[in-house]
Write a protein that holds these residues in place. Structure first.
Motif, PDB file in Angstrom:
ATOM      1  N   PHE A   8       2.395   6.224 -19.321  1.00  0.00           N
ATOM      2  CA  PHE A   8       1.297   5.874 -18.421  1.00  0.00           C
ATOM      3  C   PHE A   8       1.658   4.714 -17.493  1.00  0.00           C
ATOM      4  CE2 PHE A   8      -0.629   7.417 -22.417  1.00  0.00           C
ATOM      5  CZ  PHE A   8      -1.275   8.544 -21.932  1.00  0.00           C
ATOM      6  N   SER A   9       2.821   4.116 -17.704  1.00  0.00           N
ATOM      7  CA  SER A   9       3.196   2.902 -16.982  1.00  0.00           C
ATOM      8  C   SER A   9       3.976   3.203 -15.707  1.00  0.00           C
ATOM      9  CB  SER A   9       4.054   1.998 -17.880  1.00  0.00           C
ATOM     10  OG  SER A   9       3.394   1.690 -19.077  1.00  0.00           O
ATOM     11  N   ASP A  10       3.900   2.276 -14.773  1.00  0.00           N
ATOM     12  CA  ASP A  10       4.819   2.281 -13.639  1.00  0.00           C
ATOM     13  C   ASP A  10       5.553   0.949 -13.624  1.00  0.00           C
ATOM     14  OD1 ASP A  10       2.825   0.617 -12.800  1.00  0.00           O
ATOM     15  OD2 ASP A  10       2.170   1.860 -11.136  1.00  0.00           O
ATOM     16  N   LEU A  11       6.556   0.873 -12.776  1.00  0.00           N
ATOM     17  CA  LEU A  11       7.394  -0.323 -12.707  1.00  0.00           C
ATOM     18  C   LEU A  11       6.872  -1.195 -11.568  1.00  0.00           C
ATOM     19  CD1 LEU A  11      11.288  -0.218 -12.913  1.00  0.00           C
ATOM     20  CD2 LEU A  11      10.083  -1.829 -11.469  1.00  0.00           C
ATOM     21  N   ASP A  12       6.456  -2.402 -11.902  1.00  0.00           N
ATOM     22  CA  ASP A  12       5.769  -3.265 -10.942  1.00  0.00           C
ATOM     23  C   ASP A  12       6.662  -4.426 -10.504  1.00  0.00           C
ATOM     24  OD1 ASP A  12       3.237  -1.844 -11.219  1.00  0.00           O
ATOM     25  OD2 ASP A  12       3.217  -2.686 -13.235  1.00  0.00           O
ATOM     26  N   ILE A  13       7.013  -4.429  -9.229  1.00  0.00           N
ATOM     27  CA  ILE A  13       7.847  -5.481  -8.659  1.00  0.00           C
ATOM     28  C   ILE A  13       7.223  -5.964  -7.355  1.00  0.00           C
ATOM     29  CG2 ILE A  13      10.122  -6.066  -7.727  1.00  0.00           C
ATOM     30  CD1 ILE A  13      11.353  -4.000  -9.516  1.00  0.00           C
ATOM     31  N   ILE A  14       7.207  -7.283  -7.183  1.00  0.00           N
ATOM     32  CA  ILE A  14       6.702  -7.881  -5.948  1.00  0.00           C
ATOM     33  C   ILE A  14       7.853  -8.593  -5.243  1.00  0.00           C
ATOM     34  CG2 ILE A  14       5.055  -9.487  -4.927  1.00  0.00           C
ATOM     35  CD1 ILE A  14       3.290  -9.073  -7.360  1.00  0.00           C
ATOM     36  N   VAL A  15       8.004  -8.317  -3.960  1.00  0.00           N
ATOM     37  CA  VAL A  15       9.088  -8.895  -3.157  1.00  0.00           C
ATOM     38  C   VAL A  15       8.472  -9.748  -2.051  1.00  0.00           C
ATOM     39  CG1 VAL A  15      11.053  -8.396  -1.649  1.00  0.00           C
ATOM     40  CG2 VAL A  15      10.575  -6.916  -3.626  1.00  0.00           C
ATOM     41  N   PHE A  16       9.034 -10.926  -1.842  1.00  0.00           N
ATOM     42  CA  PHE A  16       8.569 -11.823  -0.790  1.00  0.00           C
ATOM     43  C   PHE A  16       9.655 -11.988   0.270  1.00  0.00           C
ATOM     44  CE2 PHE A  16       6.199 -13.071  -4.580  1.00  0.00           C
ATOM     45  CZ  PHE A  16       4.900 -13.064  -4.088  1.00  0.00           C
ATOM     46  N   LEU A  17       9.244 -11.885   1.537  1.00  0.00           N
ATOM     47  CA  LEU A  17      10.158 -12.052   2.657  1.00  0.00           C
ATOM     48  C   LEU A  17       9.863 -13.375   3.359  1.00  0.00           C
ATOM     49  CD1 LEU A  17      10.026  -8.448   4.202  1.00  0.00           C
ATOM     50  CD2 LEU A  17      11.423  -9.303   2.295  1.00  0.00           C
ATOM     51  N   ASP A  18      10.897 -14.054   3.816  1.00  0.00           N
ATOM     52  CA  ASP A  18      10.705 -15.372   4.421  1.00  0.00           C
ATOM     53  C   ASP A  18      10.308 -15.310   5.883  1.00  0.00           C
ATOM     54  OD1 ASP A  18      13.029 -14.677   5.734  1.00  0.00           O
ATOM     55  OD2 ASP A  18      14.274 -16.235   4.803  1.00  0.00           O
ATOM     56  N   ARG A  19      10.256 -14.106   6.444  1.00  0.00           N
ATOM     57  CA  ARG A  19       9.839 -13.955   7.845  1.00  0.00           C
ATOM     58  C   ARG A  19       9.227 -12.566   8.036  1.00  0.00           C
ATOM     59  NH1 ARG A  19      15.419 -13.655   7.664  1.00  0.00           N
ATOM     60  NH2 ARG A  19      16.336 -11.659   8.317  1.00  0.00           N
TER      61      ARG A  19
END
Length: 292
Positions: A48-59
């Motif tokens: 039931f799970s998904d893979l959760d990733i958050i990415v931040f960009l500097d611009r």
């Protein structure tokens, strides 16, 4: 974060995919942070799970954003795992007002890449709380709980019981459900813990440092609907009141407030400031709050 869940745990496969994807993404110029949330931090991932990733960009770079999104699609095909890849421009993200679920999610996240230390600093600032935050939460929830189910005197009627007299068992049992949520909110606040998303709330309550005596059995009884009857209503109400009796001394220990002083504090410090407990759980504002 202690987790004990049944079912096949696919976390090793999830971690391999996450680490591979994070390594590829972090090598791109303009990427300033990568954060794991959800099952990756929980240590459990099933079908039931998904893979959760958050990415931040500097611009603000839409081309880079599309490239990273496509990297996520490629990893999905390679690993066979559904990937929920959020990509944010850091300056925009700084302006977001985190709701309760956001605070819980990011307080329990894992920063795996932070090129300039900006992500750690941002999270620390977003998680900073105003004075008396926990006391106000405890008081607001406790006052509503007294109205709904747990009066200070036996001769005082309650909202839940009024629906028995009015002949609507559905409304009566619904009020008990709301009372259970109020209890759980208070227990999290007594532990100085943010509230997780509703689907995880009861589960994570089991591992809190402090719990009322007999909590696991009483919360089951409070949630049990063996028959849609007045008798079952009374059994549930009894369990809720037993939990409340266990909680009241802890509230006094943590805040110095007795049941009567809770009402005084509520009027003087909460109503006076125009701040009340929401009658309905606010929907999460970001995708990060819905992760399985």
């Amino acid at each position: 974060m202690v987790v004990k869940l049944k079912g096949e745990n696919r976390i090793k496969k999830f971690k391999r995919a996450a680490e591979r994807l994070a390594s590829n993404i972090s090598s791109r110029e303009g990427v300033t942070g990568i954060v794991f949330i959800g099952g990756l931090v929980r240590g459990f991932a099933d079908k039931f799970s998904d893979l959760d990733i958050i990415v931040f960009l500097d611009r603000r770079d839409e081309q880079l954003r599309r490239q990273i999104y496509n990297m996520g699609l490629d990893e999905e095909k390679l690993s066979g795992i559904e990937i929920d890849l959020e990509i944010h421009f850091l300056e925009d993200f700084k302006k977001w007002k985190w709701d309760e679920v956001d605070k819980w999610e990011f307080n329990n996240s894992k920063i795996v890449f932070d090129s300039e230390g900006e992500i750690k600093k941002l999270f620390r600032e977003k998680l900073r709380l105003p004075r008396n935050f926990w006391t106000k939460r405890i008081v607001a929830c406790a006052e509503y709980l007294k109205w709904y189910c747990c009066p200070t005197r036996e001769d005082i009627g309650t909202v839940a019981e009024s629906w028995i007299e009015r002949g609507d068992l559905t409304a009566a049992h619904y009020c008990l459900n709301y009372a259970v949520d109020l209890l759980i909110r208070i227990i999290f606040a007594l532990n100085r813990e943010f509230l997780p998303a509703p689907k995880w709330r009861i589960f994570y309550s089991y591992s809190l440092n402090w719990l009322p005596k007999g909590y696991n059995e009483l919360i089951k009884e409070a949630m049990s609907l063996r028959s849609f009857s007045v008798r079952n209503f009374n059994k549930r109400l009894e369990a809720i009141r037993k939990l409340w009796q266990e909680i009241v001394p802890k509230i006094k220990e943590e805040t110095g407030l007795t049941a009567d002083l809770i009402s005084k504090y509520y009027v003087e410090e909460i109503l006076r400031l125009g701040s009340r407990i929401p009658s309905k759980e606010a929907e999460p504002k970001t995708d990060s709050s819905k992760h399985a």
